[in-house]
Design an enzyme around this catalytic site. Sequence first.
Site, PDB file in Angstrom:
ATOM      1  N   ASP A  18       6.873  98.600 -20.045  1.00 42.05           N
ATOM      2  CA  ASP A  18       7.685  97.633 -19.297  1.00 42.05           C
ATOM      3  C   ASP A  18       7.127  97.327 -17.917  1.00 42.05           C
ATOM      4  OD1 ASP A  18       9.425  97.529 -21.361  1.00 42.05           O
ATOM      5  OD2 ASP A  18      11.149  98.339 -20.279  1.00 42.05           O
ATOM      6  N   ASP A  72       1.694 102.419 -19.226  1.00 42.57           N
ATOM      7  CA  ASP A  72       3.123 102.147 -19.240  1.00 42.57           C
ATOM      8  C   ASP A  72       3.344 100.837 -20.013  1.00 42.57           C
ATOM      9  OD1 ASP A  72       5.882 102.154 -18.335  1.00 42.57           O
ATOM     10  OD2 ASP A  72       5.282 100.594 -16.914  1.00 42.57           O
ATOM     11  N   ASP A 105       3.511 100.501 -13.244  1.00 44.61           N
ATOM     12  CA  ASP A 105       4.076  99.698 -12.150  1.00 44.61           C
ATOM     13  C   ASP A 105       5.223 100.368 -11.417  1.00 44.61           C
ATOM     14  OD1 ASP A 105       5.839  99.471 -14.400  1.00 44.61           O
ATOM     15  OD2 ASP A 105       6.809  97.814 -13.363  1.00 44.61           O
TER      16      ASP A 105
HETATM   17 MG    MG Z   1       7.211 100.093 -15.949  1.00 38.13          MG
END
Ligand code: MG
Length: 266
Positions: free
Chosen positions: A15, A13, A210
């Site tokens: 961001d 991922d 996240d």
């Molecule tokens: Mg993310």
Amino acid sequence: MPYLDDPLIVFTDLDGSLLDHHDYSWAPAQGWLDQLAEHNIPVIITTSKTSAEVSALQHTLKLNHLPFIAENGALIQLAGGDNPAHHLIGADYQHIRDVLVDLRKRYDFEFRGFGDVTPQQVADWTGLTLTNARLAMQRDASEPLMWFGNTLDFSRMEKLLREEGLALTRGGRFWHVMGQDAGKGQAVRWLAEQYQQQRDQAMVTLGLGDGPNDISMLEAVDFAVVILGHHDQDMPLNKEDRNVYRTTRHGPEGWRQGLDHFIAIK
Ligand SMILES: [Mg+2]
């Protein structure tokens, strides 16, 4: 525990994972990016960002010879040549917009999607520059939206979208509307399978993310790094404990922790 000379693929991922949630920096991860590049281990960006946004970033990260997964798995961009092929999973953007606009007209749902607003509004929501906000608005197969209504209306919209073959996934800042059969997990499995066929050997996969929109990716890989997020959502994984590592640091520092934990350097 995988070694650097194993047939490894890393899915990540952006961001809040490889990129810092606030300033989009990846400096703490650079050492590992260099090591992975040295060992020809593909690092596959797997993000809710658009292909226009990722293409620019891929260059900066020196990953532009590799495929990537955009729009939360709805689009897989293959590598190679000036005009590389892509693979769409789910519904195309125009169809998603048509359904959303129609539902809003009929039920007065309170939301704004990227297709409803100006680049300046997208820049304000995301903290992106105006130029990057424009790249974020070039969409192929998913629509991010801000929900301003109540929870009852939200469940109702979710149900109506489902009847249209569409689903809502939660990202860091937005809800994402996309085809029901699309997701980071499906895209990761599809791409890992392509590598496996091409190299004619079983691949070992490691994923880092996240947010809740990373869960399907983290389920799909052999080794999952759950990076500490800036949110209060649970990140439950249906996986053996020893194949899951939960970091104590955010963003690229957590990214580095995850690879330190899982990848052995001989
Ligand atoms: Mg993310």
